[in-house]
Enzyme design. Structure first.
Site, mmCIF file in Angstrom:
data_model
loop_
_atom_site.group_PDB
_atom_site.id
_atom_site.type_symbol
_atom_site.label_atom_id
_atom_site.label_comp_id
_atom_site.label_asym_id
_atom_site.label_seq_id
_atom_site.Cartn_x
_atom_site.Cartn_y
_atom_site.Cartn_z
ATOM 1 N N ASP A 110 0.858 -1.174 0.000
ATOM 2 C CA ASP A 110 0.000 0.000 0.000
ATOM 3 C C ASP A 110 0.904 1.236 0.000
ATOM 4 O O ASP A 110 2.124 1.149 0.132
ATOM 5 C CB ASP A 110 -0.979 -0.012 1.183
ATOM 6 C CG ASP A 110 -2.209 0.850 0.895
ATOM 7 O OD1 ASP A 110 -2.171 1.658 -0.052
ATOM 8 O OD2 ASP A 110 -3.222 0.718 1.614
HETATM 9 C C1 BGC Z 1 -5.058 3.188 0.056
HETATM 10 C C2 BGC Z 1 -5.203 2.119 -0.992
HETATM 11 C C3 BGC Z 1 -5.092 2.733 -2.364
HETATM 12 C C4 BGC Z 1 -3.770 3.449 -2.466
HETATM 13 C C5 BGC Z 1 -3.524 4.046 -3.829
HETATM 14 C C6 BGC Z 1 -3.825 4.040 -0.174
HETATM 15 O O1 BGC Z 1 -3.791 5.144 0.671
HETATM 16 O O2 BGC Z 1 -5.001 2.585 1.329
HETATM 17 O O3 BGC Z 1 -6.435 1.458 -0.839
HETATM 18 O O4 BGC Z 1 -5.218 1.737 -3.334
HETATM 19 O O5 BGC Z 1 -3.740 4.474 -1.504
HETATM 20 O O6 BGC Z 1 -4.315 5.128 -4.068
#
Ligand code: BGC
Length: 722
Positions: A275
């Protein structure tokens, strides 16, 4: 081998463009090509393939330099094919090895055409609907240059304080697994999917975003992991490692999760992406003393691609050269990325020019699925459906709001595309007087608008109040410590109800709310979640009876916040709740039961269940048992019932949940019609983790409950024999 969920079927390969070549089954020629590509790569180029960065609509000049230098495996948040195409051209013409890029985006519930939030869509109990919207969203996204989405979010969530509950399918692993698999199949007709967040993110303590979790291995395997397994079985290309820790071991540096379980037990051959900066955050977690150490920990645990930390590409080469990271670990990760690109067809067709589905098709689908996602929570004296006559008062800060129905994570969705509830109602009852008053803001404390709202209600035969949350009050970084209606909306509701004009409360929200006053005083309550671009039309379809409400809650609605976490598939305890026994498991100040249980939802008609039978009273764990039940439409309107089957393992070596959903079926019935509905239980699906932490279906008696929700139903028993 663990016996696993037999309900998870992979679509025939021919039906899916992306899964047509399963990652593990490459053609030998192509495999050789990937091998020789790997052999030609420098260490820096290898680490570059593991590097994923976010653009800001367009790639920055620095990012383009990285592409040229072969130091980027993918970009996300590049918006529009006019922006992805030139970057891809640089990758495949100007970089030394000409390796194409992945283009990612959070296409969660639509690209431009926004469908209901996933929690809302899960209320449909209709995996085919989820597959259809995911397919459509994937096709629309692909037409704009995207080849990889960070969805589906498959985290089981039992705490409505946690804002991301909106993004998943709620509290149940069975429903969650079916939805996960359906969405993977849908997306992967056109683009790669990502099952996220692996794993346990939904168990954040106190519902506080990014918080630690304390999950036993049994609960992890039985509750949190099944939707991921379902996604893997459906051929998902990638998984995203979560932000949270599990009992001190962060998910983005957790070899047990990303290697032992995912790759060795499940045989996953796709890749794992971290993530957003979750690799760098291993330092904050306190399991790495430096960025390089964080990178080493994540990569060796099995996190192949580093989203946004830049650590793999910036800090790991020295560790590989000094053998602190085995070169084979890097090679395996790179191979997974290259194979994924190959499986997606990027080497053949890096630009993947696609056409979006026709807008009318997208909107028709959006309206249908939004209608199916609406849950009727209360309907005293059949106030609903409303006659198409007025005057009708439409009140509330969300009644004519074009932004909020898009909900959280609406990517390229635009308020201009949204049909508001007011617009939907006006279109539904042309010629009828519709009086509109916003009444208040969503969170403001001003009551200045109350007088106009009360006047409108007084002049009307019915007052439709559209209340709830802003779209961004759920989703990421949106934990709430109170779950009532925000701002002065509760007072607005009470002021309008005091006019004695019958009130229909239409809710827009991304999580269960605490609705005690409304549940006691308002005759009709309609849960619409955030329904997307067709919110207003779908809501009007239901309010005026053109569509029967057939949504059922995928998550428990508590009475008060103090009951949280509250979920239907809990264990019995040694002192199950008993109103007549003080020394039983309950509260002294509130009933132990939920306000609205999991699986609950009304229709405009009524259904009666009778004659529940099983095909066998005794069966082996390798067999299946079919339950049949007669469901009759006893009202005078056509309606759709979601027939639900729950199981309880009455005696086990480990205490088992009081009920577990194991099958359901949507059944449309005409007035007076009755039908025998069959629900099959493959007994191998009754597994749990025994005392020895191995999956087992234990012989013994099982209760089967079939009914309209998790708190009601007929019951019958059968025995699993050795
Ligand atoms: C979120 C993810 C997301 C990623 C990319 C993160 O802050 O937890 O779910 O896919 O950002 O945008």
């Amino acid at each position: 081998m663990r016996p696993h969920t037999g309900f998870l079927k992979v679509l025939p390969a021919a039906l899916s463009l992306v899964t047509a070549t399963p990652a593990g089954a490459q053609r030998p020629g192509l495999e050789r090509r990937i091998d020789s590509l790997l052999a030609a790569m420098t260490l820096e180029e290898k680490l570059g393939q593991l590097n994923l960065l976010s653009a800001n609509g367009q790639a920055s000049p620095q990012q383009l330099q990285l592409v040229r230098a072969g130091k980027l495996g993918g970009l996300f948040n590049v918006i529009g094919a006019e922006n992805t195409t030139p970057v891809q051209r640089i990758a495949v013409t100007e970089s030394r090895l000409k390796i194409p890029l992945l283009f990612g985006l959070d296409v969660i519930h639509g690209y431009r055409t926004i469908f209901p939030i996933p929690l809302g869509e899960a209320s449909s109990f209709d995996p085919d609907a989820a597959e259809a919207t995911a397919r459509a969203a994937g096709q629309e996204a692909a037409a704009f240059g995207i080849n990889w989405t960070y969805a589906p979010m498959v985290d089981i969530a039992r705490d409505p304080r946690w804002g991301r509950i909106a993004e998943g399918s709620g509290e149940d692993p069975y429903l969650g697994s079916l939805m996960a698999a359906a969405r993977v199949r849908g997306f992967q007709q056109n683009i790669f999917a990502t099952a996220k967040h692996f794993a346990g993110y939904g168990a954040a303590e106190a519902g506080r975003e990014y918080n630690e979790t304390e999950i036993s291995e049994r609960t992890m395997r039985e509750t949190y992991l099944p939707p991921f397994k379902a996604a893997v079985d459906a051929g998902v290309a990638s998984l995203m490692s979560a932000f949270n820790d599990i009992a001190g071991v962060p998910a983005s540096g957790n070899a047990w999760l990303t290697d032992t379980v995912l790759r060795r037990e499940w045989g996953f051959t796709g890749f794992v992406v971290s993530d957003w900066t979750s690799v760098a955050e291993l330092v904050n977690h306190g399991v790495a003393g430096s960025q390089a150490e964080a990178g080493r920990r994540a990569l060796t645990a099995g996190v192949d691609m580093d989203m946004q930390s830049g650590i793999y590409v910036d800090s790991l080469a020295a560790l590989v050269r000094s053998n602190q990271i085995p070169p084979a670990v890097v090679d395996s990760a790179v191979m997974r990325i290259l194979r994924a690109k190959q499986r997606l067809g990027l080497f053949r067709d890096p630009y993947r020019a696609r056409t979006a589905p026709p807008t009318t098709d997208l909107r028709t689908l959006a309206r249908r699925v939004a209608g199916e996602s609406i849950v009727l929570l209360k309907n005293e004296r059949s106030l609903l459906p409303l006659p198409k006559s007025g005057p009708i008062a439409v009140i509330g800060p969300l009644a004519d709001n074009k932004e909020e129905p898009l909900g959280p994570w609406h990517t390229q969705g635009r308020g201009d595309d949204v049909v508001t509830v007011l617009q939907g109602i006006k279109a539904k009852v042309p010629g009828t007087a519709v009086l509109y008053a916003p009444g208040s803001g969503i969170e403001d404390t001003s009551t200045a608008g109350f007088a106009a709202a009360v006047t409108a209600a007084r002049q009307a035969k019915v007052a439709i109040l559209v209340l709830g949350e802003r779209g961004d009050m759920s989703g990421e970084a949106a934990s709430r410590s109170s779950l009532g209606l925000p701002g002065v909306q509760q007072q607005l509701l009470e002021a309008v109800a005091a006019t004695r004009t019958p009130v229909v409360l239409v809710l827009m929200n991304g999580r269960p709310l605490i609705l005690e006053w409304a549940a006691d005083h308002v005759p009709a309550i309609v849960e619409t979640w955030f329904l997307g671009v067709e919110a207003g039309n779908a809501t009007a379809d239901v309010l005026f009876g053109d569509v029967d409400p057939s949504g059922r809650l995928p998550v428990t609605f508590p009475r008060v916040l103090g009951q949280v976490p509250l979920y239907y598939n809990h264990r019995n305890t040694g002192r199950p709740p008993d109103v007549n026994n003080k020394y039983s498991s309950k509260y002294i100040d509130v009933p132990v039961t939920p306000r609205f249980p999991f699986g609950f939802g009304l229709s405009y008609t009524t259904f009666a269940y009778s004659n529940l039978k099983l095909s066998a009273a005794r069966a082996r764990a390798s067999d299946s048992v079919t339950a049949t039940v007669t469901v009759a439409n006893t009202g005078n309107r056509e309606g759709t019932e979601v027939v639900q089957l729950y199981v309880r393992d009455e005696v086990g070596s480990v205490s088992r949940p009081v009920r577990e959903l194991k099958a359901f079926r949507r059944v449309a019935l005409r007035p007076g019609e009755s039908r025998t509905v069959e629900l099959r239980i493959a007994l191998r699906d009754l597994w749990f983790y025994g005392l020895d932490m191995k999956p087992v279906v234990e012989p013994g008696t099982f209760a089967v409950y079939v009914g309209p929700n998790s708190a009601e139903g007929l019951d019958v028993r059968f025995e699993v024999v050795p």
